[in-house]
Design a protein around this motif. Structure first.
Motif, PDB file in Angstrom:
ATOM      1  N   SER A   6      -7.639  -1.035   3.757  1.00 31.24           N
ATOM      2  CA  SER A   6      -8.899  -1.886   3.337  1.00 31.24           C
ATOM      3  C   SER A   6      -8.816  -3.187   3.205  1.00 31.24           C
ATOM      4  O   SER A   6      -8.396  -3.951   2.707  1.00 31.24           O
ATOM      5  N   GLY A   7      -7.272  -2.198   2.235  1.00 34.06           N
ATOM      6  CA  GLY A   7      -6.704  -3.551   1.017  1.00 34.06           C
ATOM      7  C   GLY A   7      -6.346  -4.492   1.473  1.00 34.06           C
ATOM      8  O   GLY A   7      -6.265  -5.856   0.959  1.00 34.06           O
ATOM      9  N   TRP A   9      -6.673  -5.807   4.580  1.00 30.71           N
ATOM     10  CA  TRP A   9      -7.372  -6.389   5.585  1.00 30.71           C
ATOM     11  C   TRP A   9      -8.703  -7.222   4.335  1.00 30.71           C
ATOM     12  O   TRP A   9      -9.415  -8.675   4.888  1.00 30.71           O
ATOM     13  N   ASP A  10      -8.796  -7.317   3.166  1.00 27.77           N
ATOM     14  CA  ASP A  10      -9.950  -7.420   2.413  1.00 27.77           C
ATOM     15  C   ASP A  10      -8.517  -9.187   1.684  1.00 27.77           C
ATOM     16  O   ASP A  10      -9.780  -9.665   1.553  1.00 27.77           O
ATOM     17  N   ALA A  14      -9.732 -12.646   1.963  1.00 25.55           N
ATOM     18  CA  ALA A  14      -9.563 -14.311   1.383  1.00 25.55           C
ATOM     19  C   ALA A  14      -7.979 -15.232   2.102  1.00 25.55           C
ATOM     20  O   ALA A  14      -8.670 -15.969   1.623  1.00 25.55           O
ATOM     21  N   HIS A  43     -11.286  -1.649  11.832  1.00 29.90           N
ATOM     22  CA  HIS A  43     -11.663  -2.571  10.703  1.00 29.90           C
ATOM     23  C   HIS A  43     -12.280  -3.703  11.306  1.00 29.90           C
ATOM     24  O   HIS A  43     -11.931  -4.168  12.698  1.00 29.90           O
ATOM     25  N   ARG A  54     -15.015  -9.685   6.474  1.00 29.33           N
ATOM     26  CA  ARG A  54     -15.478  -8.320   6.771  1.00 29.33           C
ATOM     27  C   ARG A  54     -16.677  -7.335   7.131  1.00 29.33           C
ATOM     28  O   ARG A  54     -17.207  -7.535   6.095  1.00 29.33           O
ATOM     29  N   GLU A  56     -19.763  -4.028   6.209  1.00 29.64           N
ATOM     30  CA  GLU A  56     -19.362  -2.836   6.260  1.00 29.64           C
ATOM     31  C   GLU A  56     -19.768  -1.811   7.882  1.00 29.64           C
ATOM     32  O   GLU A  56     -20.625  -2.367   8.373  1.00 29.64           O
TER      33      GLU A  56
END
Lengths: 128, 268
Positions: A6-7, A9-10, A14, A43, A54, A56
């Protein structure tokens, strides 16, 4: 960089928000949610009015299409080692696109921009 | 600079547009899928002192009228037959054939089936190119699809890093000005092209040139084709570093020089 996590894709979301070309091309597209599947990781993403977000959870309601394939092939796309079109090509590529074909085509310009941004992001991280 | 002259000729009862340039032995050149003959201008002018090039726009492309019912050809064998009819009217009974991508495949096909062909120069030419799905082909004329947008990044990813600015710009223009039904017909012909069983029928000199940065018509595909040209008296495969899917447009001078070297070797 773990592109399955996830990191990453975060960070990509951004970076996409700061990229004027990507936002400009995505702004003309209809709102569209799609899934990225890297091996067993999934994702959910959505373009809406030029902004990538993204989603949830794991609810696939409203997901228009998915892009799936092995991590090794995704790494080539995300780093810019091969063009997105090659990765999804029926003869040459190892990614598979499934779902609403029209949505896929509508999102194509934005997705190309996204992989351009991902290559810059990964390159920046790699050299940082 | 050599003059390029455009003319119309009737083929199958329809007006077909072509351009011609130079003097000498005849060369017929075929454009890539969905595009038109102006791609060849640079090569035409570079070869004008030794060869007479004829470059048609396929039916429904450029300035050529479409076939009856506003149709375009959709099968490699049908396009090859149309080209033979065009050449019979305009060029005569002996010519060198060249083309790129779909045109490269067609050059190989014509070399196999047309006795009037003296030699073939296939740029990005392969005998088997199953690179498009039927779904993708069908969508090209869908009322809610704009190929100008959907195809741009794909198409430009095929252009090599050493393409001239003019070549790159005209390649982009090819997408911006696309005729969807023409593109669809050509890519149906390309995606369904499987002429592997005919390659042992080729008995004329063949030059296979490959822009090394082309991922669509890959080096492996061209090499496999070369392996099936078992009866051609001369086969040369020339890599073109820095070039992509449209070498004749990306670097016409390099392509012309390569062709002249091959023609000299083949005694053409």
């Amino acid at each position: 960089m773990d592109i399955s996590g996830s990191g990453f894709w975060d960070l990509l979301v951004a970076a996409a928000a700061d990229d004027a070309d990507l936002c400009g091309k995505a702004a003309h597209a209809r709102a569209c949610a799609f899934a990225v599947r890297i091996d067993d990781a999934q994702h959910l993403l959505e373009f809406h009015r030029g902004v990538l977000a993204r989603l949830e959870g794991k609810d696939l309601t409203g997901i228009r299409f998915s892009i799936s394939g092995p991590r090794s092939e995704w790494e080539k796309v995300i780093t810019g080692a091969i063009p997105y079109a090659r990765a999804i090509n029926v003869f040459h590529g190892r990614l598979r696109v499934e779902g609403d074909a029209l949505s896929v085509l509508w999102m194509t310009p934005a997705l190309w921009q996204l992989w351009r941004v991902s290559a810059r992001l990964v390159g920046g991280i790699g050299h940082g | 600079m050599a003059e390029i002259v455009g003319r119309y000729v009737e083929v199958r009862g329809r007006q077909a547009y072509y351009e011609a340039c130079g003097e000498g032995p005849a060369i017929v050149a075929i454009h890539t899928a969905g595009r038109e003959g102006r791609q060849w201008h640079g090569v035409m002018q570079a070869l004008a002192g030794r060869y007479h090039m004829f470059v048609p726009d396929l039916p429904g492309h450029g300035k050529s009228w479409p076939l009856a019912g506003n149709a375009c050809l959709q099968d490699a064998h049908e396009i090859a037959q149309w080209l033979r009819e065009f050449a019979a009217v305009v060029v005569g009974d002996s010519f060198i054939i060249t083309g790129c991508s779909l045109g490269g495949n067609l050059s190989l096909l014509l070399a196999a089936v047309a006795p009037e062909v003296r030699a073939a120069v296939a740029l990005q030419g392969c005998d088997h190119t199953p690179t498009f799905t039927e779904t993708a082909l069908d969508l090209m004329t869908h009322p809610q699809v704009s190929l100008m947008h959907a195809n741009m990044d794909f198409s430009m990813s095929l252009v090599g890093s050493e393409a001239t600015p003019e070549g790159r710009a005209f390649s982009e223009w090819g997408v911006l000005s696309i005729i969807p039904v023409a593109q669809q017909g050509d890519l149906r012909a390309y995606g369904r092209c499987d002429i592997r069983p005919l390659m042992d029928k080729v008995k004329v000199p063949v030059l296979l040139a490959h822009g090394s940065e082309d991922w669509l018509a890959s080096r492996e595909m061209v090499e496999a084709t070369r392996g099936r040209l078992v009866n051609a008296p001369l086969v040369r495969m020339v890599p073109l570093p820095g070039l992509g899917h449209f070498p004749h447009l990306e670097a016409p001078g390099r392509v012309a020089d390569m062709m002249l070297t091959f023609f000299d070797e083949a005694g053409l």
